[in-house]
Each structure stands twice: as structure tokens, then as C-alpha cells.
Design a protein around this motif. Structure first.
Motif, short mmCIF file in Angstrom:
data_model
loop_
_atom_site.label_atom_id
_atom_site.label_comp_id
_atom_site.label_asym_id
_atom_site.label_seq_id
_atom_site.Cartn_x
_atom_site.Cartn_y
_atom_site.Cartn_z
N GLU A 237 -8.80 5.11 -5.52
CA GLU A 237 -7.99 4.85 -4.32
C GLU A 237 -6.80 5.81 -4.22
O GLU A 237 -6.30 6.07 -3.11
CB GLU A 237 -7.51 3.40 -4.29
N ARG B 233 0.84 -1.19 0.00
CA ARG B 233 0.00 0.00 0.00
C ARG B 233 0.88 1.25 0.00
O ARG B 233 1.93 1.29 0.63
CB ARG B 233 -0.93 0.02 1.22
N THR C 169 -3.28 0.96 -9.33
CA THR C 169 -3.66 2.32 -9.73
C THR C 169 -3.22 2.60 -11.17
O THR C 169 -3.86 3.36 -11.89
CB THR C 169 -3.07 3.36 -8.77
N LYS D 187 -13.46 -1.06 -7.20
CA LYS D 187 -12.75 -1.59 -6.04
C LYS D 187 -11.44 -2.22 -6.50
O LYS D 187 -11.43 -3.22 -7.21
CB LYS D 187 -13.61 -2.61 -5.30
N TYR E 282 -3.38 3.20 -2.01
CA TYR E 282 -3.40 2.54 -3.31
C TYR E 282 -2.29 1.51 -3.44
O TYR E 282 -1.34 1.49 -2.65
CB TYR E 282 -3.31 3.57 -4.43
N SER F 16 -13.55 11.54 -0.10
CA SER F 16 -13.43 10.22 -0.68
C SER F 16 -14.77 9.73 -1.22
O SER F 16 -14.85 8.67 -1.80
CB SER F 16 -12.91 9.23 0.37
N GLN G 270 -7.99 8.65 -2.39
CA GLN G 270 -8.12 8.29 -0.98
C GLN G 270 -6.76 8.08 -0.31
O GLN G 270 -6.68 7.80 0.88
CB GLN G 270 -8.97 7.03 -0.85
#
Length: 543
Positions: free
Chosen positions: A218, A204, A228, A289, A224, A392, A221
Motif C-alpha cells: 500500500e 490514510r 505499513t 491487504k 497507507y 500498483s 500505491q
């Protein structure tokens, strides 16, 4: 021009010093310039006649603090140079990644020699090489090459983080040319998380990077993985077939950032000309997602990727011959078609892009810094008002915060509201201005000229700090130089409004709040007292 200090070597795999570089290469025409250095074509004296690598490109970067035309330019951080050069070296120019020929380094300069791509960026390439339309087989080939490049990055623990049409170049401006993924200035290493030994989950990351329209949910947010990049490839392929939807940019962005949408409904999508397999592939790339989004190695064997026949110009690396069996779509197939409108839409957007940069250059050249700050503050007002909301979420308000665009007609209205009517008239006098009233203007372009860009109202303004790799800056600054000249020259044709605005500008040159004082247009401030606008703009050498 000179460097106030020299630096120790930062690239441990440099192949020699400045003398060694000049013994092997002859510098030729300038391809681009920026505040960090210059990009030139160069000829390899060691290459034989007819060798594909005889003509190359060299990026010459200044390592120290540089004074140029009474303007101070800070150096690129050594860590950033090491990272970009190291990544290109590790990727080895394979699987459609730009090839780094070598690095030469002196105490004051860095010479990065790469292959040269003559076919232009993706939109330019399609508009020129496929001016009568692009076939679905060509779309398939481009998709395969781009996914192959991302898969190669994944295999070497690299996340590009800024995949978009501007960072995809083609070797030649002819059908069938192979692409190259370039500009790893925003890239990062994707090392396994040491806190989770033997974990099978992707690492991450939290650092924000990229260009808003192509950014995954993401990424916004700030949580990611390497997937991505797959999202960004999906958006890029949408733009490839549909054009950049500048007339309905916010609508397209809202749809893309929603978990409940039909990709066939995206603005400009030629859904009747594309096979079902294209949308199946796109759906796998743009799954909201990221945990269930397909990875590059899972997309390579899909039906649409296999649609084309590998040509001599396509990648020939060994793993492309062993992609596995073709995955059937389970739906009806269509014969490959010609996407007639694609080249036209790319050409139309490139024309608008010139207009947009002319507007940006005009505002930077004419407005005082105080007025420019006031304008940016006004344009960012929705961001200020909605800071307390959950950014988000998929609300339209949150998406406006993320994309940071406004219609051209709204920009002119905002200028009038801050008593800059003459400037709005200058925009009206630009060629084809009336046709662009409903188009999206990326007002974040103005933030590089404001006094405190890093402390502006939206936290997303910090992404501007990431947009400083040499390749991207060189292209944008060259265009802005020409745009600034053209914008002011063409606006003069409109009559007295432009002349009045210019006289007003000259009367305020002693104002320390001038936008030119610490920007790339500093040369204008010094010379406008005794020169015409055209002469001043031509003499500016910040580019």
C-alpha cells in the motif's frame, strides 16, 4: 568552513544554548560525519561514575547554508528538525525507542544528545553477538521489542515509515542486549482525519517514504495507514532469521509483494529450525491487504512473541507485563532451536555491502557526469519502457521498477555497452568480485551523483529525497569515504587498466560535466591535478 547565515531557534523545548551545552558535556571521539554535521561521543559531566548515561552521543547539526571545501551544503529544513526532535521527545525513550536526552540550540547549530548504542546495527549485532547462531528465544525477544516499539509509536500517533535492520541498533554487542528503534527522519504524525469525525478507521497517508525492499504494497500505491510499519517489521524479522537475500533479492521481493505466496518458500528461510508460531506471526504481519493485517497490539500477545523469558535487559515498561493471555497456535510446537546459518549469512552480506559501496564510490570517482548519467539512464531503461503500465500491480515488471536492482554482472555489461570497459575491469579487480557477479546491485545508489536526480525517469526516484536524515546519511557517507579510497587503491592492483582510466579522468578535469562538480566528492576535482589518488581521497573532508 563556515555558515553563510545564522538562524533563529527552531526547537521550542531546547534546554539551553551552546554555552549551556558545553558546560554540561565534553565532546569526545567522532562517531560519524555528513554534509549536515557530525556525530560525536560525549560525556555528561552531571552524571555520576557508573551511570549508564555518562557516555552519550551528540548529533551536531548546522542550521545555515554551509560552505565546506568549496562546496555548498543546504541546511536541513526547520520543519524536519522540529518533527524529528518533537517525535523523539514525545516517545520519551520508552519501549525500545532511542532516548533523546535533550536538545541545545545556538543561532548556527543544533545539539541533539541521545543515548549511545554500542552494539551496532541489527546485522552487525547478530554477526558479532551470535556468531555461532541465534536461538529462537532471541528472535522472539527481538520481535517482542520491535513490535513493542511500533505499538508505542501507534499509541502516540507516529508512523516511522522506514523500519529496517539499519535503523535498529543494540545497546551492547552481547547476547540478550536490548534494541533501540532509531532514525525518525522519515516519520510522520498520524493524526485523525478531521473530515471524518469519530471515525474508527486508521488515517490514510499518501506521501511516499521508506526503503524499497521493506516497503508495504500500500505504500507503493501511496494509500497507507500505520499498518505499513507492521509490514516493514515482518520483512525485517525475515531478514533477521534468513539474512538479506542479496543473491535472490528480486525473487524474494516478488514473492513478498504477491498476495499468493508461502512464506516458508522465501529464499534463505530456515523453515525447519523455526517453530510454526513464527510463521503464524509472520503471516499476520505480512498479510497483503492492510485492512485485515494485524496491528501491533494484536501481535504482542501471540505465541511466538511469548516464547522467550523476559530478561533484565528486556523492556520492563508496565504494559509488557499485561500483554494478555497467550494465544495458542493450534498447531504443533517445536522446541527452541539454534539457527546456525544466520550469523554467517549476515556476515556474508556485510562483506558484500562493502563491495557494493566500493563499486558505487569507484563509479562516482572515475566516470564523468555525462557517462554516469548515461549509465543510470541505461539501467533505468525498463522503468522508462513500462511507465504506462499499472505500477500498483504485482507483475514482475512493476516489481523491478520498485526495487531498482540489477545483477553485478549486468552492471559490468552495461558499462561495456557505453564504452566504459576500463571501468568494468576496475570492478573486476576489486576483492572477491568474481564471487559477486550474481548478486543484486542497488543502482539507485548512483542517482545521488547524477545531474538531475529529482527528475529521473522513474517516479520512484523521488524517494531519494526522503533518504536524508542525519543518522542514515552519516553512516552511508562514512562508508562511502572509505569505500572510495579502497576501491581506487585496490583497483590499481589490477594493472594498466586502472592507470589508463585515471589518466583519462585527469585529462578531463576541466569538463564542467564532471560528477564531482556538485556532489559530495567535489574535493577530488580540485585536487586531482597535483595529487595522487590516494592522497586526494584521504584529504576529502565532505564526510
Amino acid at each position: 568552513m563556515g555558515c553563510s547565515s545564522s538562524k533563529q531557534n527552531v526547537i521550542d523545548f531546547a534546554r539551553g544554548n551552546e554555552k549551556d551545552f558545553h558546560e554540561r558535556f565534553v565532546e569526545e571521539e567522532v562517531l560519524g560525519q555528513g554534509e549536515f554535521g557530525v556525530v560525536k561521543q560525549c560525556m555528561d559531566l552531571h552524571a555520576r561514575d557508573g551511570d549508564d548515561n555518562k557516555h552519550l552521543a551528540v548529533k551536531i547539526l548546522r542550521k545555515g547554508i554551509t560552505w565546506k571545501d568549496n562546496t555548498l551544503f543546504m541546511p536541513i529544513k526547520p520543519e524536519a528538525l522540529k518533527l524529528e526532535c518533537g517525535i523523539l521527545k514525545d516517545l520519551g525513550g520508552r519501549h525500545c525507542i532511542l532516548e533523546l536526552i535533550g536538545v541545545w540550540e545556538s543561532p548556527s547549530n543544533l545539539y541533539m544528545v541521545t543515548e549511545q548504542c554500542d552494539g551496532g546495527e541489527m546485522m552487525q549485532y547478530v554477526a558479532k553477538a551470535h556468531n555461532e547462531g541465534i536461538h529462537t528465544e532471541d528472535v522472539s525477544r527481538i520481535a517482542m521489542e520491535l513490535i513493542s516499539a511500533v505499538n508505542h509509536c501507534n499509541d502516540h500517533g507516529v508512523i516511522h515509515r522506514d523500519i529496517k535492520p539499519e535503523n535498529i541498533m543494540f545497546q551492547r554487542s552481547e547476547p540478550g542486549s536490548s534494541l533501540r528503534l532509531i532514525d525518525f527522519g522519515c516519520a510522520c504524525r498520524d493524526a485523525p482525519d478531521p473530515a471524518v469525525p469519530n471515525s474508527q478507521d486508521p488515517s490514510r497517508h499518501t506521501t511516499f517514504a521508506g526503503t524499497p525492499f521493506y516497503i508495504s504494497p500500500e505504500m507503493f500505491q501511496r494509500n497507507y495507514t500505520h499498518k505499513t510499519d507492521i509490514w516493514s517489521v515482518g520483512i525485517t524479522l525475515y531478514v533477521l532469521v534468513a539474512g538479506y537475500p542479496v543473491e535472490q533479492l528480486q525473487k524474494a521481493f516478488n514473492l513478498l509483494q504477491s498476495s499468493d505466496r508461502n512464506l516458508r518458500d522465501l529464499p534463505g528461510m530456515p523453515k525447519d529450525e523455526l517453530p510454526d508460531s513464527f510463521f503464524e506471526m509472520l503471516h499476520k504481519m505480512l498479510t497483503y491487504k492492510h485492512k485485515i493485517r494485524h496491528s501491533a497490539d494484536q501481535i504482542l500477545p501471540t505465541e511466538f512473541i511469548k516464547l522467550h523469558n523476559l530478561s533484565e535487559s528486556a523492556p520492563t515498561d508496565e504494559h509488557l507485563d499485561t500483554l494478555g493471555p497467550l494465544q495458542p497456535s493450534g498447531t504443533g510446537k517445536k522446541r527452541p532451536n539454534l539457527l546456525v546459518s544466520t550469523a554467517y549469512r549476515h556476515s556474508a552480506y556485510l562483506a558484500y555491502e562493502t563491495f557494493e559501496r566500493s563499486v558505487t564510490a569507484l563509479l562516482a570517482a572515475v566516470l564523468l557526469r555525462t557517462h554516469l548519467d548515461e549509465l543510470v539512464k541505461k539501467l533505468s531503461k525498463p522503468v522508462v519502457d513500462d511507465q504506462s503500465q499499472d505500477t500498483s500491480s504485482n507483475s514482475d515488471t512493476a516489481n523491478k521498477m520498485r526495487l531498482q536492482v540489477i545483477q553485478v554482472q549486468q552492471l559490468k555489461k552495461a558499462l561495456q555497452e557505453i564504452n566504459q570497459t576500463e571501468c568494468a575491469e576496475m570492478i573486476n579487480n576489486l576483492p572477491n568480485a568474481a564471487s559477486y557477479d550474481g548478486y543484486a546491485y542497488h543502482w539507485k545508489l548512483l542517482m545521488q551523483f547524477t545531474e538531475e536526480q529529482s527528475n529521473k525517469t522513474s517516479s520512484y526516484a523521488r524517494q531519494a529525497e526522503l533518504d536524508n536524515s542525519m543518522g542514515r546519511r552519516t553512516r552511508s557517507l562514512l562508508t562511502l569515504r572509505k569505500a572510495q579510497k579502497d576501491a581506487l587503491d585496490l583497483s590499481d592492483h589490477g594493472g594498466q587498466h586502472a592507470a589508463n582510466a585515471q589518466r583519462k579522468r585527469q585529462n578531463n578535469l576541466q569538463d564542467n560535466s564532471s560528477v564531482h562538480g556538485s556532489s559530495m566528492f567535489d574535493g577530488l576535482k580540485r585536487k586531482k591535478r597535483n595529487a595522487k589518488k590516494k592522497d586526494v581521497l584521504n584529504s576529502s573532508s565532505h564526510f
